[in-house]
Design a protein around this motif. Structure first.
Motif, PDB file in Angstrom:
ATOM      1  N   GLN A  91       0.847  -1.187   0.000  1.00 36.23           N
ATOM      2  CA  GLN A  91       0.000   0.000   0.000  1.00 36.23           C
ATOM      3  C   GLN A  91       0.886   1.242   0.000  1.00 36.23           C
ATOM      4  OE1 GLN A  91      -2.575   1.684   3.417  1.00 36.23           O
ATOM      5  NE2 GLN A  91      -4.054   0.611   2.112  1.00 36.23           N
ATOM      6  N   LEU A  92       0.655   2.089  -1.000  1.00 35.99           N
ATOM      7  CA  LEU A  92       1.378   3.355  -1.121  1.00 35.99           C
ATOM      8  C   LEU A  92       0.488   4.477  -0.616  1.00 35.99           C
ATOM      9  CD1 LEU A  92       3.672   5.223  -2.365  1.00 35.99           C
ATOM     10  CD2 LEU A  92       2.246   5.246  -4.425  1.00 35.99           C
ATOM     11  N   THR A  93       1.024   5.306   0.269  1.00 40.14           N
ATOM     12  CA  THR A  93       0.272   6.438   0.817  1.00 40.14           C
ATOM     13  C   THR A  93       1.033   7.727   0.543  1.00 40.14           C
ATOM     14  OG1 THR A  93      -0.568   5.035   2.598  1.00 40.14           O
ATOM     15  CG2 THR A  93      -0.787   7.414   2.872  1.00 40.14           C
ATOM     16  N   ARG A  94       0.292   8.723   0.034  1.00 41.55           N
ATOM     17  CA  ARG A  94       0.847  10.062  -0.183  1.00 41.55           C
ATOM     18  C   ARG A  94      -0.126  11.081   0.386  1.00 41.55           C
ATOM     19  NH1 ARG A  94       1.603  11.519  -6.012  1.00 41.55           N
ATOM     20  NH2 ARG A  94      -0.192  10.182  -6.434  1.00 41.55           N
ATOM     21  N   LYS A  95       0.396  12.167   0.895  1.00 41.57           N
ATOM     22  CA  LYS A  95      -0.469  13.222   1.431  1.00 41.57           C
ATOM     23  C   LYS A  95      -1.367  13.770   0.332  1.00 41.57           C
ATOM     24  CE  LYS A  95       2.578  14.777   5.178  1.00 41.57           C
ATOM     25  NZ  LYS A  95       3.391  15.899   5.715  1.00 41.57           N
ATOM     26  N   GLY A  96      -2.657  13.849   0.646  1.00 42.26           N
ATOM     27  CA  GLY A  96      -3.606  14.419  -0.296  1.00 42.26           C
ATOM     28  C   GLY A  96      -4.132  13.456  -1.331  1.00 42.26           C
ATOM     29  N   PHE A  97      -3.716  12.182  -1.266  1.00 42.83           N
ATOM     30  CA  PHE A  97      -4.169  11.179  -2.229  1.00 42.83           C
ATOM     31  C   PHE A  97      -4.717   9.960  -1.489  1.00 42.83           C
ATOM     32  CE2 PHE A  97      -1.047  13.675  -4.484  1.00 42.83           C
ATOM     33  CZ  PHE A  97      -1.557  13.787  -5.769  1.00 42.83           C
ATOM     34  N   ALA A  98      -5.656   9.282  -2.118  1.00 46.99           N
ATOM     35  CA  ALA A  98      -6.162   8.037  -1.551  1.00 46.99           C
ATOM     36  C   ALA A  98      -5.060   6.970  -1.609  1.00 46.99           C
ATOM     37  CB  ALA A  98      -7.384   7.568  -2.341  1.00 46.99           C
ATOM     38  N   PRO A  99      -5.008   6.049  -0.638  1.00 44.22           N
ATOM     39  CA  PRO A  99      -4.008   4.986  -0.673  1.00 44.22           C
ATOM     40  C   PRO A  99      -4.105   4.180  -1.969  1.00 44.22           C
ATOM     41  CG  PRO A  99      -5.100   5.050   1.456  1.00 44.22           C
ATOM     42  CD  PRO A  99      -5.876   5.968   0.564  1.00 44.22           C
ATOM     43  N   PRO A 118       9.510   8.551 -10.069  1.00 44.02           N
ATOM     44  CA  PRO A 118      10.794   9.004 -10.608  1.00 44.02           C
ATOM     45  C   PRO A 118      11.326  10.310 -10.046  1.00 44.02           C
ATOM     46  CG  PRO A 118       9.039   9.455 -12.167  1.00 44.02           C
ATOM     47  CD  PRO A 118       8.416   8.691 -11.038  1.00 44.02           C
ATOM     48  N   ARG A 119      10.521  10.999  -9.232  1.00 40.43           N
ATOM     49  CA  ARG A 119      10.952  12.274  -8.663  1.00 40.43           C
ATOM     50  C   ARG A 119      10.920  12.214  -7.134  1.00 40.43           C
ATOM     51  NH1 ARG A 119       7.475  12.857 -12.664  1.00 40.43           N
ATOM     52  NH2 ARG A 119       8.241  13.817 -14.587  1.00 40.43           N
ATOM     53  N   ALA A 120      11.604  13.150  -6.516  1.00 47.65           N
ATOM     54  CA  ALA A 120      11.547  13.249  -5.062  1.00 47.65           C
ATOM     55  C   ALA A 120      10.100  13.451  -4.640  1.00 47.65           C
ATOM     56  CB  ALA A 120      12.416  14.406  -4.581  1.00 47.65           C
ATOM     57  N   LEU A 121       9.576  12.538  -3.868  1.00 51.61           N
ATOM     58  CA  LEU A 121       8.154  12.566  -3.521  1.00 51.61           C
ATOM     59  C   LEU A 121       7.958  11.897  -2.167  1.00 51.61           C
ATOM     60  CD1 LEU A 121       5.364  13.332  -4.817  1.00 51.61           C
ATOM     61  CD2 LEU A 121       5.204  10.951  -5.547  1.00 51.61           C
ATOM     62  N   GLU A 122       7.444  12.646  -1.197  1.00 51.45           N
ATOM     63  CA  GLU A 122       7.208  12.074   0.126  1.00 51.45           C
ATOM     64  C   GLU A 122       6.117  11.015   0.029  1.00 51.45           C
ATOM     65  OE1 GLU A 122       6.495  13.533   4.728  1.00 51.45           O
ATOM     66  OE2 GLU A 122       5.975  14.882   3.072  1.00 51.45           O
ATOM     67  N   HIS A 123       6.413   9.836   0.556  1.00 51.69           N
ATOM     68  CA  HIS A 123       5.437   8.756   0.507  1.00 51.69           C
ATOM     69  C   HIS A 123       5.740   7.739   1.605  1.00 51.69           C
ATOM     70  CE1 HIS A 123       8.798   7.158  -1.903  1.00 51.69           C
ATOM     71  NE2 HIS A 123       8.360   5.963  -1.577  1.00 51.69           N
ATOM     72  N   TRP A 124       4.750   6.900   1.868  1.00 53.16           N
ATOM     73  CA  TRP A 124       4.866   5.833   2.841  1.00 53.16           C
ATOM     74  C   TRP A 124       4.444   4.521   2.177  1.00 53.16           C
ATOM     75  CZ3 TRP A 124       3.055  10.631   3.524  1.00 53.16           C
ATOM     76  CH2 TRP A 124       3.592  11.409   4.554  1.00 53.16           C
ATOM     77  N   VAL A 125       5.129   3.436   2.512  1.00 53.35           N
ATOM     78  CA  VAL A 125       4.754   2.129   1.977  1.00 53.35           C
ATOM     79  C   VAL A 125       4.640   1.137   3.126  1.00 53.35           C
ATOM     80  CG1 VAL A 125       5.781   2.503  -0.287  1.00 53.35           C
ATOM     81  CG2 VAL A 125       7.168   1.499   1.524  1.00 53.35           C
ATOM     82  N   GLN A 126       3.728   0.171   2.964  1.00 50.48           N
ATOM     83  CA  GLN A 126       3.602  -0.902   3.931  1.00 50.48           C
ATOM     84  C   GLN A 126       3.036  -2.127   3.247  1.00 50.48           C
ATOM     85  OE1 GLN A 126      -0.157   1.024   6.096  1.00 50.48           O
ATOM     86  NE2 GLN A 126       0.363  -0.959   6.959  1.00 50.48           N
TER      87      GLN A 126
END
Length: 283
Positions: free
Chosen positions: A57-65, A77-85
């Motif tokens: 599951q990929l999570t980004r601020k302002g977007f649905a998982p 491909p770009r610097a992008l804050e994200h969380w994975v689990q």
């Protein structure tokens, strides 16, 4: 590009990957818990996540998982804050790698997030299998082998996106434009030339104003801006090889090192010498 749009010729497509980003593995194994993006995995660099088993599951601020099932490749491909689990009790078996900065014209057409289902493309299946085999065997030199395989995988991924016409962007349309394609080809081949708007328009067999308007309408930025982006990409490549700043300046169309340094500082936020020192010191 849509299914009816012809592909650019091979010479122009080669320019998309002339400065292919380097890749470096920073994680390989099973992931169950939530992992916040860090400098290593996406705040300051692009990332590529390769899944061999399970679901992520990929999570980004302002977007649905976003849920991604293996076998897949997830490209940011770009610097992008994200969380994975990993999803589910078994988590997900994956490999994660950082990507160096994208260069034009590729940086103008790749979306922020791309998911490739490996069951739909045989060309990517074997490279990904080799990556996980190397990670599991851990024979001497495996990290060097993995980093080079990751770069190859990135190239094959871009080929897949182009062949399936899954990428869109003004540069691709310009490459097949009867007027603009020849201009792009010459800009790419001869960044050292003393290009002007008039000389580009002459190549396109258009008036100066008609050419400028058409270029902006198709590519999205003015032609001289595009030229500067390309010249800076060539310059970074030459600096990374250890060439002297003065020598690089002449190879990318600047009459003296001072003018080149000013342009490079505006584009990169660093002087050419500082950028070179930083990148040559990296392992």
């Amino acid at each position: 590009m849509n299914q009816s749009t012809p592909l650019p010729n091979a010479s122009l497509l080669n320019q998309l990957l002339r400065f292919t980003p380097t890749a470096r593995m920073f994680f390989s194994g099973n992931l169950c818990t939530l992992t916040q993006g860090s400098e290593a995995d996406g705040l300051k660099q692009g990332t590529m996540h390769l899944l061999s088993r399970g679901e992520l599951q990929l999570t980004r601020k302002g977007f649905a998982p976003l849920n991604v099932r293996a076998p897949s490749v997830l490209l940011l491909p770009r610097a992008l804050e994200h969380w994975v689990q990993g999803s589910g009790p078994q988590g997900v078996d994956l490999m994660c790698a950082t990507l160096s900065e994208l260069a034009p014209p590729l940086d103008m057409i790749l979306p922020d997030v791309t998911v490739i289902d490996l069951t739909a493309t045989s060309s990517l299946q074997r490279p990904v299998e080799l990556l996980f085999e190397e990670a599991e065997a851990r024979a001497f030199g495996y990290r060097a082998a993995i980093d080079r395989l990751l770069q190859y995988t990135f190239v094959v991924l871009v080929r897949h996106l182009i062949d399936r016409q899954l990428l869109s962007g003004g540069v691709l349309e310009a490459m097949v434009d009867s007027r603009l394609g020849v201009v792009l080809s010459m800009l790419h081949e001869s960044p050292e030339h003393d290009w002007t708007l008039d000389s580009m328009a002459e190549l396109a067999h258009l008036s100066r104003s008609a050419f400028a308007l058409r270029f902006v309408q198709v590519v999205g930025i003015p032609p001289l801006t595009y030229l500067t982006h390309w010249r800076m990409a060539v310059a970074r490549n030459l600096l990374a090889q250890g060439q002297a700043v003065k020598a690089v300046a002449s190879q990318v169309g600047y009459g003296n090192a001072t003018a080149f340094a000013r342009a490079f500082q505006r584009a990169s936020g660093q002087s050419p010498s500082a950028w070179q020192m930083e990148h040559l010191s990296q392992p």
